[in-house]
Design an enzyme around this catalytic site. Structure first.
Site, PDB file in Angstrom:
ATOM      1  N   GLY A 247       0.740  -1.247   0.000  1.00 49.69           N
ATOM      2  CA  GLY A 247       0.000   0.000   0.000  1.00 49.69           C
ATOM      3  C   GLY A 247       0.768   1.293   0.000  1.00 49.69           C
ATOM      4  N   CYS A 358      -8.670   4.098 -30.698  1.00 53.19           N
ATOM      5  CA  CYS A 358      -9.885   4.826 -31.062  1.00 53.19           C
ATOM      6  C   CYS A 358     -10.829   5.010 -29.885  1.00 53.19           C
ATOM      7  CB  CYS A 358     -10.574   4.104 -32.207  1.00 53.19           C
ATOM      8  SG  CYS A 358      -9.472   3.961 -33.603  1.00 53.19           S
ATOM      9  N   GLU A 359     -10.410   5.762 -28.913  1.00 52.24           N
ATOM     10  CA  GLU A 359     -11.225   6.106 -27.747  1.00 52.24           C
ATOM     11  C   GLU A 359     -10.748   7.464 -27.253  1.00 52.24           C
ATOM     12  OE1 GLU A 359     -12.880   3.846 -25.162  1.00 52.24           O
ATOM     13  OE2 GLU A 359     -12.485   1.899 -26.081  1.00 52.24           O
TER      14      GLU A 359
HETATM   15  N1  LLP Z   1      -1.578  -7.093  -1.356  1.00 50.81           N
HETATM   16  C1  LLP Z   1      -2.817  -7.179  -1.849  1.00 50.81           C
HETATM   17  C2  LLP Z   1      -3.737  -8.143  -1.268  1.00 50.81           C
HETATM   18  C3  LLP Z   1      -3.222  -6.319  -2.894  1.00 50.81           C
HETATM   19  O1  LLP Z   1      -4.467  -6.412  -3.359  1.00 50.81           O
HETATM   20  C4  LLP Z   1      -2.306  -5.389  -3.430  1.00 50.81           C
HETATM   21  C5  LLP Z   1      -2.692  -4.511  -4.525  1.00 50.81           C
HETATM   22  C6  LLP Z   1      -1.000  -5.347  -2.900  1.00 50.81           C
HETATM   23  C7  LLP Z   1      -0.676  -6.209  -1.851  1.00 50.81           C
HETATM   24  C8  LLP Z   1       0.055  -4.412  -3.421  1.00 50.81           C
HETATM   25  O2  LLP Z   1      -0.289  -3.099  -3.182  1.00 50.81           O
HETATM   26  P1  LLP Z   1       0.751  -1.913  -3.480  1.00 50.81           P
HETATM   27  O3  LLP Z   1       1.914  -2.050  -2.515  1.00 50.81           O
HETATM   28  O4  LLP Z   1       1.192  -2.039  -4.879  1.00 50.81           O
HETATM   29  O5  LLP Z   1      -0.025  -0.685  -3.239  1.00 50.81           O
HETATM   30  N2  LLP Z   1      -3.894  -1.097 -10.527  1.00 50.81           N
HETATM   31  C9  LLP Z   1      -3.872  -0.116  -9.466  1.00 50.81           C
HETATM   32  C10 LLP Z   1      -3.412  -0.704  -8.148  1.00 50.81           C
HETATM   33  C11 LLP Z   1      -4.217  -1.893  -7.712  1.00 50.81           C
HETATM   34  C12 LLP Z   1      -3.727  -2.479  -6.421  1.00 50.81           C
HETATM   35  C13 LLP Z   1      -4.354  -3.801  -6.178  1.00 50.81           C
HETATM   36  N3  LLP Z   1      -3.873  -4.475  -5.011  1.00 50.81           N
HETATM   37  C14 LLP Z   1      -3.010   1.066  -9.904  1.00 50.81           C
HETATM   38  O6  LLP Z   1      -2.500   1.048 -11.020  1.00 50.81           O
HETATM   39  O7  LLP Z   1      -2.885   2.036  -9.173  1.00 50.81           O
END
Ligand code: LLP
Length: 433
Positions: A247, A358-359
């Site tokens: 996160g 095309c969007e």
């Molecule tokens: N653990 C779980 C259970 C998760 O669902 C996620 C991310 C992480 C760890 C890793 O989180 P991070 O450290 O990367 O914040 N596609 C979106 C982000 C989706 C995150 C989904 N879960 C974006 O491009 O911002």
């Protein structure tokens, strides 16, 4: 060290000019820095060690890199060699980790919808832990493990109902989200888990959201988990590891996000004080699931301007990368810095940087002051996380190549997809009427 910086007016990845990479491998291409990935992992591992927690030991710490953020085999292999474990969300990601040389005994399996096949696959490789999110999932895993004559190691993902204050699509810790087990149901769910013969309760986890610039919500979630672990201990259910999820965000738009070292210092201080006061100082293993904070600023998307189009309302820089390569702007209105690779002495103008798809949603950046000409190269910064992993073949566009820069060396770690490969799995039926 700055892993992407300008030398004599030309943007480099480590010691390689991006102009050379574009010439040799074409565009669009994802460019990663090995040093940046290593340094970002080290920020976690070093902070753990600095607080007396050996990586991988019981009662120590484990960093389980979140594979979904960037799952290229070369990235996974590098992190494995640095000592990382992995947080996966599918059988496919497990197979990737194994193909990259990762150790299944450092793999945790998250996600709300694990199938029977995925459970079997993970059990057959003796992964470290399943992070479960519902009672039906618990029962299903118990049955699958029973059929295989095994006991499945389990952690329950608890939803602490904390507001992560991030984009609604990537906030996961609120009651209204599909994720986790509601805090007030957690005790009852742990009781069920503890009574199932083929389940072995070993941990507790949460993940409240992504792109958090401040650690206050994470520390609030930690306090809720601590409260629950103490309640469980009174019931005779012992928890051996605490996984706080991923996160920590990155400052896409400049400014500051919380430093990993500072966050971990605050987190360990709370955990140490708690263990000293209520658990006779007995250690608990602490786990992390970082994705973005390891991979995002370690990668950029290199693209070439095809045309400059001057409209009555707006100017457009039409580039050869598109929403299928980097979906974040279209999906979340995400902001990525755009840097011209070669500095020019021409007047800057305001452009929307858009792709050929095309969007109208196919944009990479809006209203940027850029001193650019046709055929110039642009670098879309901080694209190492959720860039290539979210890429698609929309408009029958082959996905970009990926390269890893290591000092003065450039390694291709994924070839550019060729169009014929995109329809190779398709067939035209021999109709009978
Ligand atoms: N653990 C779980 C259970 C998760 O669902 C996620 C991310 C992480 C760890 C890793 O989180 P991070 O450290 O990367 O914040 N596609 C979106 C982000 C989706 C995150 C989904 N879960 C974006 O491009 O911002």
């Amino acid at each position: 060290m700055q892993h992407f910086s300008s030398v004599d007016g030309v943007l480099h990845a480590e010691h390689v000019p991006l102009t050379d990479i574009a010439e040799q491998f074409g565009t669009p291409v994802y460019v990663y820095s090995k040093d940046a990935l290593s340094a970002n992992y080290a920020a976690y591992a070093d902070a753990c060690r600095a607080h007396g927690r050996a990586i991988g030991s019981k009662g120590g710490a484990l960093v389980c890199y979140s594979v979904k953020s960037n799952s290229n085999l070369a990235v996974l292999n590098l992190l494995h060699r640095l000592g990382s474990g992995f947080d996966i969300v599918s059988g496919g990601e497990l197979l990737r980790v194994l193909a990259a040389g990762g150790s299944p005994d450092k793999v945790i399996f998250s996600g709300v919808g694990k199938t029977v096949e995925e459970m079997r696959l993970a059990l057959s490789h003796n992964i470290l832990c399943f992070n479960l999110e519902s009672i039906p999932e618990l029962h299903r895993l118990n049955e699958v493990a029973a059929a295989m004559g095994k006991r499945a190691p389990v952690s329950l993902r608890v939803n602490p109902n904390v507001d992560a204050k991030t984009h609604p699509y990537i906030s996961t810790g609120l009651k209204e989200n599909k994720f986790g087990i509601a805090f007030e149901d957690a005790l009852a769910t742990y009781r069920i888990a503890a009574a199932l013969p083929h389940i072995e309760v070993c941990g507790i986890d949460c993940h409240i959201g992504s792109q958090l610039l401040d650690d206050a919500p994470l520390l609030e979630a930690l306090d809720k988990l601590i409260e629950l672990i103490d309640t469980l201990a009174r019931e005779g259910i012992s928890i051996h590891h605490l996984d706080i999820g991923g996160g920590i965000g990155i400052p896409y738009e400049g400014g500051q996000s919380v430093a990993v070292g500072d966050y971990l210092a605050r987190l360990f201080a709370r955990i140490d004080a708690w263990r000293a006061s209520t658990h006779q100082g007995k250690p608990i293993q602490v786990m992390f699931e970082p994705g973005r904070s390891i991979s995002a600023n370690a990668g950029l998307l290199l693209t070439r301007v095809q045309y400059l189009k001057h409209g009555s309302e707006k100017n457009f820089a039409i580039v050869d990368a598109a929403m299928n390569d980097l979906a974040r702007p279209a999906m979340y209105e995400a902001w990525h810095e755009v840097l011209p690779v070669v500095e020019h002495q021409i007047a800057a103008e305001t452009y929307d940087v858009v792709g050929p798809v095309c969007e109208s949603g196919d944009w990479l950046a809006r209203a940027r002051q850029l001193a650019i000409a046709q055929d110039d190269l642009l670098a879309i910064m901080c694209a190492g996380a959720y860039g290539m992993t979210m890429a698609s073949n929309y408009n029958t566009r082959g996905r970009a190549a990926e390269v890893m820069v290591d000092g003065v060396h450039v390694h291709v770690i994924r070839e550019r997809e060729i169009p014929s490969a995109l329809f190779a799995l398709e067939s035209i039926p021999e109709y009978t009427r």
